[in-house]
Write a protein that holds these residues in place. Structure first.
Motif, PDB file in Angstrom:
ATOM      1  N   THR A 100       0.831  -1.194   0.000  1.00 53.90           N
ATOM      2  CA  THR A 100       0.000   0.000   0.000  1.00 53.90           C
ATOM      3  C   THR A 100       0.873   1.254   0.000  1.00 53.90           C
ATOM      4  O   THR A 100       1.812   1.364   0.792  1.00 53.90           O
ATOM      5  CB  THR A 100      -0.931   0.002   1.232  1.00 53.90           C
ATOM      6  N   ARG A 145      -2.873  -0.874  -2.840  1.00 54.73           N
ATOM      7  CA  ARG A 145      -3.710   0.335  -2.930  1.00 54.73           C
ATOM      8  C   ARG A 145      -2.855   1.593  -2.999  1.00 54.73           C
ATOM      9  O   ARG A 145      -1.951   1.773  -2.192  1.00 54.73           O
ATOM     10  CB  ARG A 145      -4.619   0.446  -1.713  1.00 54.73           C
ATOM     11  N   GLY A 146      -3.155   2.450  -3.974  1.00 49.97           N
ATOM     12  CA  GLY A 146      -2.505   3.746  -4.061  1.00 49.97           C
ATOM     13  C   GLY A 146      -1.023   3.696  -4.396  1.00 49.97           C
ATOM     14  O   GLY A 146      -0.329   4.702  -4.279  1.00 49.97           O
ATOM     15  N   SER A 202      -6.665  -0.714  -6.032  1.00 50.49           N
ATOM     16  CA  SER A 202      -7.505   0.482  -6.015  1.00 50.49           C
ATOM     17  C   SER A 202      -6.642   1.733  -5.939  1.00 50.49           C
ATOM     18  O   SER A 202      -5.699   1.803  -5.147  1.00 50.49           O
ATOM     19  CB  SER A 202      -8.443   0.458  -4.806  1.00 50.49           C
ATOM     20  N   SER A 203      -6.962   2.691  -6.779  1.00 51.50           N
ATOM     21  CA  SER A 203      -6.277   3.986  -6.831  1.00 51.50           C
ATOM     22  C   SER A 203      -4.784   3.889  -7.128  1.00 51.50           C
ATOM     23  O   SER A 203      -4.039   4.839  -6.906  1.00 51.50           O
ATOM     24  CB  SER A 203      -6.493   4.767  -5.525  1.00 51.50           C
ATOM     25  N   ASP A 241      -1.445   3.820  -9.488  1.00 54.29           N
ATOM     26  CA  ASP A 241      -1.044   4.445 -10.749  1.00 54.29           C
ATOM     27  C   ASP A 241      -0.289   3.414 -11.570  1.00 54.29           C
ATOM     28  O   ASP A 241       0.863   3.102 -11.281  1.00 54.29           O
ATOM     29  CB  ASP A 241      -0.163   5.670 -10.492  1.00 54.29           C
ATOM     30  N   GLU A 301     -10.405  -0.300  -8.968  1.00 50.61           N
ATOM     31  CA  GLU A 301     -11.277   0.861  -8.804  1.00 50.61           C
ATOM     32  C   GLU A 301     -10.436   2.126  -8.722  1.00 50.61           C
ATOM     33  O   GLU A 301      -9.488   2.219  -7.931  1.00 50.61           O
ATOM     34  CB  GLU A 301     -12.120   0.711  -7.536  1.00 50.61           C
ATOM     35  N   ASN A 302     -10.771   3.095  -9.572  1.00 52.56           N
ATOM     36  CA  ASN A 302     -10.087   4.388  -9.639  1.00 52.56           C
ATOM     37  C   ASN A 302      -8.591   4.283  -9.958  1.00 52.56           C
ATOM     38  O   ASN A 302      -7.831   5.213  -9.692  1.00 52.56           O
ATOM     39  CB  ASN A 302     -10.289   5.186  -8.339  1.00 52.56           C
ATOM     40  N   ALA A 303      -8.164   3.165 -10.504  1.00 52.07           N
ATOM     41  CA  ALA A 303      -6.763   3.011 -10.896  1.00 52.07           C
ATOM     42  C   ALA A 303      -6.503   3.752 -12.203  1.00 52.07           C
ATOM     43  O   ALA A 303      -7.390   3.896 -13.035  1.00 52.07           O
ATOM     44  CB  ALA A 303      -6.416   1.533 -11.054  1.00 52.07           C
ATOM     45  N   ASP A 304      -5.280   4.226 -12.375  1.00 54.18           N
ATOM     46  CA  ASP A 304      -4.891   4.882 -13.614  1.00 54.18           C
ATOM     47  C   ASP A 304      -4.170   3.868 -14.491  1.00 54.18           C
ATOM     48  O   ASP A 304      -3.051   3.468 -14.195  1.00 54.18           O
ATOM     49  CB  ASP A 304      -3.970   6.070 -13.329  1.00 54.18           C
ATOM     50  N   ALA A 331     -11.881   3.460 -13.260  1.00 60.29           N
ATOM     51  CA  ALA A 331     -10.516   3.290 -13.776  1.00 60.29           C
ATOM     52  C   ALA A 331     -10.320   4.130 -15.030  1.00 60.29           C
ATOM     53  O   ALA A 331     -11.220   4.264 -15.848  1.00 60.29           O
ATOM     54  CB  ALA A 331     -10.242   1.820 -14.076  1.00 60.29           C
TER      55      ALA A 331
END
Length: 174
Positions: free
Chosen positions: A66, A86-87, A106-107, A109, A126-129, A148
């Motif tokens: 994380t 995550r992140g 999730s999230s 990059d 989820e919300n990943a680049d 995403a």
């Protein structure tokens, strides 16, 4: 007596984070960023700076990465099953052929990451680049992609990628 030993062992395994990781491998990774084929199962690598690390073929199942920096890391053919990522910064990372089943990305990059032939079944993105990422022949069955960013992602041959619910500005270019 044997039942008591089994019960205590089961309890320790349940609460023991990183018990399966080879601690020598963890030290080597943190000191040198070189750990090909290492056993890092369950290790706590949260918020570590591992940019450019060589983790080819390593076992990172259930690892906690994380908020870690893995920019340009080499995770070719690594196993990250049920990993918490995550992140994390995985920009331009090599995840070719990596096993990311049920991983939490999730999230994260993952822009410009190489995910060719990666197994992302059941992963949370989820919300990943994933902009400019290469997902050629990646397995995405059951992957959660809400929010995403798939702009300019290469998705040819990706299996299980469902994009019909993405807004127009996040649709991948094919």
């Amino acid at each position: 007596m044997n039942v008591k030993i089994l019960a205590i062992s089961a309890l320790l395994l349940t609460f023991c984070s990183g018990c399966w990781a080879n601690q020598g491998h963890v030290r080597r990774l943190l000191e040198t960023k070189q750990c090909q084929g290492c056993n890092l199962v369950g290790a706590n690598l949260r918020e570590q700076v591992l940019g450019g690390a060589n983790l080819r073929g390593s076992n990172l199942d259930r690892v906690d990465l994380t908020l870690s920096n893995l920019f340009y890391a080499d995770l070719n053919a690594a196993s990250l099953v049920k990993a918490r990522i995550r992140g994390a910064d995985l920009r331009a990372a090599n995840l070719k052929g990596a096993k990311l089943n049920n991983a939490d990305l999730s999230s994260a990059d993952l822009s410009s990451a190489d995910l060719r032939n990666a197994d992302l079944r059941g992963a949370s993105l989820e919300n990943a680049d994933l902009s400019n990422a290469n997902l050629l022949n990646a397995q995405l069955d059951g992957a959660f992609l809400k929010g995403a960013n798939l702009a300019n992602a290469q998705i040819e041959g990706a299996v299980g990628l469902v994009v019909e619910n993405l807004p127009p500005d996040r649709q991948p270019q094919q």
